[in-house]
Design a protein around this motif. Structure first.
Motif, PDB file in Angstrom:
ATOM      1  N   ASN A   1       0.821  -1.207   0.000  1.00  0.00           N
ATOM      2  CA  ASN A   1       0.000   0.000   0.000  1.00  0.00           C
ATOM      3  C   ASN A   1       0.859   1.263   0.000  1.00  0.00           C
ATOM      4  OD1 ASN A   1      -2.387   1.415  -0.150  1.00  0.00           O
ATOM      5  ND2 ASN A   1      -2.801   1.327   2.032  1.00  0.00           N
ATOM      6  N   CYS A   2       1.943   1.245  -0.750  1.00  0.00           N
ATOM      7  CA  CYS A   2       2.854   2.387  -0.848  1.00  0.00           C
ATOM      8  C   CYS A   2       2.148   3.618  -1.409  1.00  0.00           C
ATOM      9  CB  CYS A   2       4.047   2.045  -1.727  1.00  0.00           C
ATOM     10  SG  CYS A   2       4.917   0.553  -1.223  1.00  0.00           S
ATOM     11  N   ILE A   3       1.166   3.391  -2.287  1.00  0.00           N
ATOM     12  CA  ILE A   3       0.472   4.521  -2.908  1.00  0.00           C
ATOM     13  C   ILE A   3      -0.258   5.368  -1.882  1.00  0.00           C
ATOM     14  CG2 ILE A   3       0.234   3.389  -5.144  1.00  0.00           C
ATOM     15  CD1 ILE A   3      -2.722   2.945  -4.506  1.00  0.00           C
ATOM     16  N   SER A   4      -0.573   4.780  -0.747  1.00  0.00           N
ATOM     17  CA  SER A   4      -1.276   5.513   0.290  1.00  0.00           C
ATOM     18  C   SER A   4      -0.515   6.764   0.725  1.00  0.00           C
ATOM     19  CB  SER A   4      -1.514   4.587   1.490  1.00  0.00           C
ATOM     20  OG  SER A   4      -2.146   5.276   2.535  1.00  0.00           O
ATOM     21  N   CYS A   5       0.800   6.673   0.794  1.00  0.00           N
ATOM     22  CA  CYS A   5       1.631   7.821   1.190  1.00  0.00           C
ATOM     23  C   CYS A   5       2.386   8.432   0.011  1.00  0.00           C
ATOM     24  CB  CYS A   5       2.644   7.417   2.257  1.00  0.00           C
ATOM     25  SG  CYS A   5       1.917   6.955   3.844  1.00  0.00           S
ATOM     26  N   HIS A   6       2.914   7.599  -0.870  1.00  0.00           N
ATOM     27  CA  HIS A   6       3.766   8.089  -1.952  1.00  0.00           C
ATOM     28  C   HIS A   6       2.986   8.467  -3.205  1.00  0.00           C
ATOM     29  CE1 HIS A   6       7.504   7.148   0.120  1.00  0.00           C
ATOM     30  NE2 HIS A   6       6.942   6.019   0.490  1.00  0.00           N
ATOM     31  N   GLY A   7       1.708   8.114  -3.284  1.00  0.00           N
ATOM     32  CA  GLY A   7       0.916   8.381  -4.478  1.00  0.00           C
ATOM     33  C   GLY A   7       1.174   7.318  -5.535  1.00  0.00           C
ATOM     34  N   TRP A   8       0.218   7.109  -6.428  1.00  0.00           N
ATOM     35  CA  TRP A   8       0.348   6.066  -7.447  1.00  0.00           C
ATOM     36  C   TRP A   8       1.557   6.318  -8.346  1.00  0.00           C
ATOM     37  CZ3 TRP A   8       0.397   7.343 -12.560  1.00  0.00           C
ATOM     38  CH2 TRP A   8      -0.096   8.608 -12.898  1.00  0.00           C
ATOM     39  N   ASP A   9       1.947   7.598  -8.496  1.00  0.00           N
ATOM     40  CA  ASP A   9       3.055   7.927  -9.391  1.00  0.00           C
ATOM     41  C   ASP A   9       4.348   8.256  -8.660  1.00  0.00           C
ATOM     42  OD1 ASP A   9       2.167  10.314  -8.295  1.00  0.00           O
ATOM     43  OD2 ASP A   9       2.264  11.426 -10.172  1.00  0.00           O
ATOM     44  N   GLY A  10       4.374   8.038  -7.331  1.00  0.00           N
ATOM     45  CA  GLY A  10       5.593   8.254  -6.557  1.00  0.00           C
ATOM     46  C   GLY A  10       5.934   9.708  -6.313  1.00  0.00           C
ATOM     47  N   ASP A  11       4.929  10.603  -6.423  1.00  0.00           N
ATOM     48  CA  ASP A  11       5.210  12.030  -6.256  1.00  0.00           C
ATOM     49  C   ASP A  11       5.072  12.507  -4.803  1.00  0.00           C
ATOM     50  OD1 ASP A  11       2.474  12.179  -5.820  1.00  0.00           O
ATOM     51  OD2 ASP A  11       2.100  13.658  -7.388  1.00  0.00           O
ATOM     52  N   GLY A  12       4.830  11.578  -3.868  1.00  0.00           N
ATOM     53  CA  GLY A  12       4.784  11.932  -2.451  1.00  0.00           C
ATOM     54  C   GLY A  12       3.482  12.544  -1.991  1.00  0.00           C
ATOM     55  N   THR A  13       2.431  12.428  -2.797  1.00  0.00           N
ATOM     56  CA  THR A  13       1.161  13.059  -2.423  1.00  0.00           C
ATOM     57  C   THR A  13       0.041  12.041  -2.308  1.00  0.00           C
ATOM     58  OG1 THR A  13       0.681  13.539  -4.736  1.00  0.00           O
ATOM     59  CG2 THR A  13       1.751  15.282  -3.464  1.00  0.00           C
ATOM     60  N   GLY A  14       0.280  10.991  -1.550  1.00  0.00           N
ATOM     61  CA  GLY A  14      -0.758  10.004  -1.307  1.00  0.00           C
ATOM     62  C   GLY A  14      -1.834  10.562  -0.394  1.00  0.00           C
ATOM     63  N   LYS A  15      -2.863   9.779  -0.165  1.00  0.00           N
ATOM     64  CA  LYS A  15      -4.018  10.237   0.614  1.00  0.00           C
ATOM     65  C   LYS A  15      -3.952   9.871   2.096  1.00  0.00           C
ATOM     66  CE  LYS A  15      -6.150  11.631  -3.131  1.00  0.00           C
ATOM     67  NZ  LYS A  15      -5.404  12.664  -3.763  1.00  0.00           N
ATOM     68  N   ASN A  16      -2.919   9.146   2.528  1.00  0.00           N
ATOM     69  CA  ASN A  16      -2.824   8.728   3.919  1.00  0.00           C
ATOM     70  C   ASN A  16      -2.527   9.935   4.800  1.00  0.00           C
ATOM     71  OD1 ASN A  16      -2.053   7.663   6.440  1.00  0.00           O
ATOM     72  ND2 ASN A  16      -1.229   5.820   5.498  1.00  0.00           N
ATOM     73  N   PRO A  17      -3.401  10.234   5.779  1.00  0.00           N
ATOM     74  CA  PRO A  17      -3.153  11.401   6.626  1.00  0.00           C
ATOM     75  C   PRO A  17      -1.862  11.286   7.434  1.00  0.00           C
ATOM     76  CG  PRO A  17      -5.092  10.178   7.374  1.00  0.00           C
ATOM     77  CD  PRO A  17      -4.627   9.541   6.103  1.00  0.00           C
ATOM     78  N   ARG A  18      -1.380  10.063   7.639  1.00  0.00           N
ATOM     79  CA  ARG A  18      -0.141   9.871   8.398  1.00  0.00           C
ATOM     80  C   ARG A  18       1.047  10.462   7.645  1.00  0.00           C
ATOM     81  NH1 ARG A  18       1.902   3.931   9.947  1.00  0.00           N
ATOM     82  NH2 ARG A  18       2.608   3.962   7.805  1.00  0.00           N
ATOM     83  N   SER A  19       0.987  10.491   6.312  1.00  0.00           N
ATOM     84  CA  SER A  19       2.125  10.975   5.529  1.00  0.00           C
ATOM     85  C   SER A  19       2.183  12.494   5.475  1.00  0.00           C
ATOM     86  CB  SER A  19       2.088  10.424   4.112  1.00  0.00           C
ATOM     87  OG  SER A  19       1.157  11.130   3.326  1.00  0.00           O
ATOM     88  N   GLU A  20       1.099  13.150   5.776  1.00  0.00           N
ATOM     89  CA  GLU A  20       1.023  14.614   5.780  1.00  0.00           C
ATOM     90  C   GLU A  20       1.483  15.207   4.450  1.00  0.00           C
ATOM     91  OE1 GLU A  20       3.409  15.592   9.163  1.00  0.00           O
ATOM     92  OE2 GLU A  20       2.055  14.594  10.539  1.00  0.00           O
ATOM     93  N   GLY A  21       1.331  14.451   3.364  1.00  0.00           N
ATOM     94  CA  GLY A  21       1.712  14.941   2.046  1.00  0.00           C
ATOM     95  C   GLY A  21       3.207  15.147   1.880  1.00  0.00           C
ATOM     96  N   ALA A  22       3.993  14.546   2.765  1.00  0.00           N
ATOM     97  CA  ALA A  22       5.435  14.785   2.733  1.00  0.00           C
ATOM     98  C   ALA A  22       6.226  13.493   2.558  1.00  0.00           C
ATOM     99  CB  ALA A  22       5.859  15.483   4.020  1.00  0.00           C
ATOM    100  N   ALA A  23       5.637  12.499   1.934  1.00  0.00           N
ATOM    101  CA  ALA A  23       6.364  11.247   1.708  1.00  0.00           C
ATOM    102  C   ALA A  23       7.475  11.494   0.699  1.00  0.00           C
ATOM    103  CB  ALA A  23       5.403  10.173   1.207  1.00  0.00           C
ATOM    104  N   ALA A  24       8.473  10.619   0.703  1.00  0.00           N
ATOM    105  CA  ALA A  24       9.605  10.769  -0.217  1.00  0.00           C
ATOM    106  C   ALA A  24       9.128  10.836  -1.662  1.00  0.00           C
ATOM    107  CB  ALA A  24      10.578   9.601  -0.045  1.00  0.00           C
ATOM    108  N   LEU A  25       9.784  11.667  -2.440  1.00  0.00           N
ATOM    109  CA  LEU A  25       9.492  11.818  -3.859  1.00  0.00           C
ATOM    110  C   LEU A  25      10.279  10.743  -4.595  1.00  0.00           C
ATOM    111  CD1 LEU A  25       9.911  15.691  -4.011  1.00  0.00           C
ATOM    112  CD2 LEU A  25       7.811  14.390  -3.610  1.00  0.00           C
ATOM    113  N   LEU A  26       9.647   9.626  -4.848  1.00  0.00           N
ATOM    114  CA  LEU A  26      10.350   8.482  -5.416  1.00  0.00           C
ATOM    115  C   LEU A  26      10.879   8.756  -6.818  1.00  0.00           C
ATOM    116  CD1 LEU A  26       8.028   5.621  -4.132  1.00  0.00           C
ATOM    117  CD2 LEU A  26      10.145   6.493  -3.108  1.00  0.00           C
TER     118      LEU A  26
END
Length: 198
Positions: free
Chosen positions: A73-98
Motif C-alpha cells: 500500500n505504498c500509494i497511500s503515502c507516496h501516491g500512485w506515481d511516486g510524487d509523495g502526495t498520497g491520501k494517507n493522513p499519516r504521511s502529511e503529504g510529505a512522503a519521499a518523492l520516489l
C-alpha cells in the motif's frame, strides 16, 4: 531507564540517520540523473539491471502489486506515481518523492525493510527491530512512544520485487502524464485521471 544506549546518543544518531536518508531520498537519481535501465526477457516480467545484482530475477509486475493497495500500500503515502502526495493522513503529504530519489537498490531495500525511525515511514520486515538487522537497533533501544511504525509485513523477495518496480517504473521518470495515469488506473482512468485533461 534500561536502554542499551544512552537516549542522547540515540537522538543524535537517529537525527543523523534520518537526515542522511532524507537527503538521499530526495537527491537526483543516480547515474547522471537517469533511472536504472532494466533488461526484460521476451517471455517474462523478470528483470536484470546492469550492475544491480540485488534485483536479479525480480518480478516487476508483482512489484507493482506490492506498491499498490494489494501489497504494501505504498500509494497511500507516496501516491500512485511516486510524487509523495498520497491520501494517507499519516504521511502529511510529505512522503519521499520516489521519482527524484537517488537511492540505489540496497538503500530502497533497507528503507522498505526497516522504515525510517522518527518519521511516518513504516518498516515492512516482520523481524525488524527484533534483532539488530535494522540500523543496528532493537525495539528496546527506543523510548516508549518513539518506536518505529510497523507497516504491513512484506516477504523479503517481494521487497526486492517492489524495489525493482520503483527503480524501473518510477525513479528518474519525469512528472506523470495523462497516459501514465491511464496506464495505472486502466478501466477507471476516465474518472481517476480527469485532472490531467484540464
Amino acid at each position: 531507564m534500561s536502554l542499551r544506549k544512552p537516549i542522547a546518543l540515540l537522538l543524535v544518531a537517529g537525527a543523523l540517520a534520518v537526515t542522511s536518508v532524507a537527503i538521499a531520498a530526495n537527491a537526483p537519481a543516480a547515474s547522471g540523473g537517469t533511472a536504472a535501465t532494466a533488461t526484460l526477457p521476451a517471455n517474462a516480467d523478470l528483470i536484470k539491471i546492469e550492475g544491480v545484482t540485488e534485483l536479479d530475477g525480480a518480478d516487476i509486475v508483482r512489484g507493482k502489486r506490492m506498491f499498490s493497495q494489494q501489497g504494501g500500500n505504498c500509494i497511500s503515502c507516496h501516491g500512485w506515481d511516486g510524487d509523495g502526495t498520497g491520501k494517507n493522513p499519516r504521511s502529511e503529504g510529505a512522503a519521499a518523492l520516489l521519482r527524484e530519489s537517488g537511492l540505489d537498490a540496497a538503500g530502497f531495500i533497507e528503507i522498505i525493510s526497516c522504515g525510517i525511525p522518527g518519521t511516518p515511514m513504516p518498516y515492512h520486515d516482520s523481524q525488524a527491530y527484533k534483532d539488530d538487522r535494522c540500523y543496528g537497533m532493537v525495539a528496546a533501544d527506543f523510548e516508549a512512544g518513539q518506536e518505529p511504525d510497523k507497516g504491513k509485513s512484506i516477504k523479503a523477495n517481494d521487497i526486492v520485487n517492489l524495489t525493482a518496480y520503483i527503480m524501473t517504473s518510477i525513479q528518474g521518470k519525469p512528472a506523470a502524464t495523462y497516459e501514465d495515469c491511464a496506464a495505472w488506473f486502466e478501466a477507471s482512468a476516465e474518472k481517476s485521471c480527469a485532472g490531467f485533461k484540464k
